[in-house]
Design an enzyme around this catalytic site. Structure first.
Site, PDB file in Angstrom:
ATOM      1  N   CYS A 163       0.805  -1.225   0.000  1.00  0.00           N
ATOM      2  CA  CYS A 163       0.000   0.000   0.000  1.00  0.00           C
ATOM      3  C   CYS A 163       0.836   1.272   0.000  1.00  0.00           C
ATOM      4  CB  CYS A 163      -0.955  -0.013   1.187  1.00  0.00           C
ATOM      5  SG  CYS A 163      -2.068  -1.430   1.156  1.00  0.00           S
ATOM      6  N   HIS A 303      -2.129   7.993   6.522  1.00  0.00           N
ATOM      7  CA  HIS A 303      -2.428   6.701   5.894  1.00  0.00           C
ATOM      8  C   HIS A 303      -3.652   6.069   6.543  1.00  0.00           C
ATOM      9  CE1 HIS A 303      -1.675   2.901   3.854  1.00  0.00           C
ATOM     10  NE2 HIS A 303      -1.800   2.275   5.017  1.00  0.00           N
ATOM     11  N   GLU A 314       0.389   5.087  13.773  1.00  0.00           N
ATOM     12  CA  GLU A 314       0.648   6.266  12.947  1.00  0.00           C
ATOM     13  C   GLU A 314       0.402   7.552  13.730  1.00  0.00           C
ATOM     14  OE1 GLU A 314      -0.405   8.362   8.652  1.00  0.00           O
ATOM     15  OE2 GLU A 314      -1.734   6.774   9.416  1.00  0.00           O
ATOM     16  N   LYS A 334      -9.089   8.252   3.644  1.00  0.00           N
ATOM     17  CA  LYS A 334      -9.623   6.926   3.306  1.00  0.00           C
ATOM     18  C   LYS A 334     -11.017   6.732   3.893  1.00  0.00           C
ATOM     19  CE  LYS A 334      -5.233   4.424   2.765  1.00  0.00           C
ATOM     20  NZ  LYS A 334      -4.313   5.540   3.060  1.00  0.00           N
ATOM     21  N   HIS A 339      -9.886   2.273   0.834  1.00  0.00           N
ATOM     22  CA  HIS A 339      -8.444   2.033   0.699  1.00  0.00           C
ATOM     23  C   HIS A 339      -8.176   1.448  -0.685  1.00  0.00           C
ATOM     24  CE1 HIS A 339      -4.382   1.245   1.372  1.00  0.00           C
ATOM     25  NE2 HIS A 339      -4.425   0.440   2.420  1.00  0.00           N
ATOM     26  N   PHE A 400       2.065  -3.537   3.847  1.00  0.00           N
ATOM     27  CA  PHE A 400       2.428  -4.834   4.397  1.00  0.00           C
ATOM     28  C   PHE A 400       3.887  -5.135   4.048  1.00  0.00           C
ATOM     29  CE2 PHE A 400      -2.047  -7.019   4.437  1.00  0.00           C
ATOM     30  CZ  PHE A 400      -2.436  -6.154   5.435  1.00  0.00           C
TER      31      PHE A 400
END
Length: 412
Positions: A163, A303, A314, A334, A339, A400
């Site tokens: 991502c 994010h 985050e 998002k 996403h 990831f």
């Protein structure tokens, strides 16, 4: 070192089929999340996504382009066409070797792979795969098809960091131009992950929201009741250009790419570092690259996917870097778009650019009660957009595998 600016943008997603529509829905906080219609999703725990409704590639692409491209590449081609037209550069007035394509994706041709293998499994005899099967599934094919369509003969490759892929691509494009290796690069990301394999796979990871009764309220970053992200699809594209070249041709310049950086969490295959150590360092390095102080950043596009663990790490990382910046506002867009995996960084880069050009920080929708584990003095914009002068914006993406990608945009 060369300066790098943004001279064109394009996007296609459920949030908007062009920049104007997309940006209006982002500002207004209009979520397009609905029940999936591409397949029967009731067999899964999650029934909804931000799916592009009634998509007909023939409205945008010719027969041969459709035949040889996966859905993710079709999205990339459409958004790239918008961005190239928006930039207005004359291909014939330049050497084709001065124009490149660096593009990101997380999953590549997932839809093609799934469809072809299902057909083989159902028939139960010697496989007869489509001759375009392999090229359609390749993660580099969106970049290849854009260059083939327009005759761009410069640097050409794909970035794959889950991502964080689009931000990785943007950073690579930025550096190629900065070091004089190209005049113009088409960059961004695309993904088409609304498929049975993707929904089933992410459900098994417990990564997706299962708030099936209210899809538009499912993504709620930083909220105490968040339960996972909403799957999305589409593409975002930016035209990055060497500043003097853009000036010489009288291009419209949106803003400048200030700096970018990547780090690794080196922690877990899917989870972010609980204290956000890699994210902290990536933001610090991006600021150094841009020659900016923490006080110069007016907006962080987080994010934040609405997952229980990721949002906390985050938020802690952003707070660690910007604790002394009273002028900083944070939003998690998002909550509106869903996403878009490998396209997320690209559409969020567009949001960061528009925040600078229009003086608007968009809202984080659906977030009502901030999780107490999140620093309470972090100024998260909820409810409605705010008007604000934004001289520089930072956009985070995490993938990831521990990939952290950060890009900073600033006024010219």
């Amino acid at each position: 070192m060369k300066r790098v600016v943004v001279t064109g943008m394009g996007t296609i997603s459920a949030t908007g089929m062009n920049i104007a529509e997309f940006w209006n829905n982002i500002k207004e906080g209009n979520s397009p999340a609905k029940n999936i219609t591409r397949f029967n999703a009731e067999k899964f725990k999650t029934h909804f996504a931000t799916q592009i409704a009634d998509f007909n590639p023939a409205q945008y692409l010719d027969r041969n382009e459709i035949k040889r491209s996966d859905l993710y590449s079709q999205y990339a081609l459409i958004a790239a066409g918008q961005a190239i037209a928006d930039s207005g550069f004359d291909v014939n007035a330049m050497s084709p070797f001065d124009i490149g394509v660096i593009f990101g994706t997380a999953q590549g041709g997932m839809e093609t792979f799934e469809q072809q293998y299902k057909e083989f499994a159902e028939k139960g005899y010697e496989p007869h795969f489509n001759p375009f099967f392999i090229p359609k599934t390749l993660v580099n094919m969106a970049a290849g098809l854009i260059s083939i369509k327009y005759g761009f003969m410069g640097v050409n490759f794909s970035a794959a960091s889950a991502c964080a892929s689009a931000n990785t691509a943007i950073m690579d494009a930025f550096n190629y131009i900065k070091f004089g290796k190209a005049k113009i690069i088409i960059t961004g990301g695309a993904d088409a992950p609304i498929s049975e394999a993707s929904i089933g796979g992410y459900n098994s990871l417990k990564a997706l929201s299962t708030r099936n009764a209210e899809p538009t309220k499912a993504s709620r970053p930083f909220d105490i009741e968040r339960d996972g992200f909403v799957m999305g699809e589409g593409a975002g594209v930016l035209v990055l250009e060497e500043y003097e070249h853009a000036k010489a041709r009288g291009a419209h310049i949106y803003c400048e790419v200030g700096g970018a950086a990547m780090t690794s969490d080196a922690y877990h295959i899917t989870a972010t570092h609980p204290e956000g150590k890699g994210a902290v360092r990536a933001m610090q390095l991006a600021l150094e690259d841009a020659g900016l102080n923490t006080s110069d950043i007016g907006f962080v596009n987080a994010h934040a996917t609405s997952t229980p663990v990721g949002d906390i790490s985050e938020a802690k990382a952003v707070h660690t870097v910007f604790a002394s910046n009273d002028n900083l506002h944070v939003s998690a867009t998002k909550s509106v778009t869903g996403h878009l995996l490998g396209a997320a960084g690209a559409v969020e880069a567009i949001i960061a650019v528009k925040a600078i050009t229009d003086g608007v920080v968009p809202p984080t929708i659906n977030t009502q009660t901030i999780d107490p584990q999140i620093p309470q003095d972090l100024k998260i914009v909820t409810g409605a957009a705010i008007e604000k002068t934004v001289n520089a914006a930072l956009s985070n993406t995490f993938g990831f595998g521990g990939h952290n990608g950060v890009v900073i945009f600033k006024k010219v």
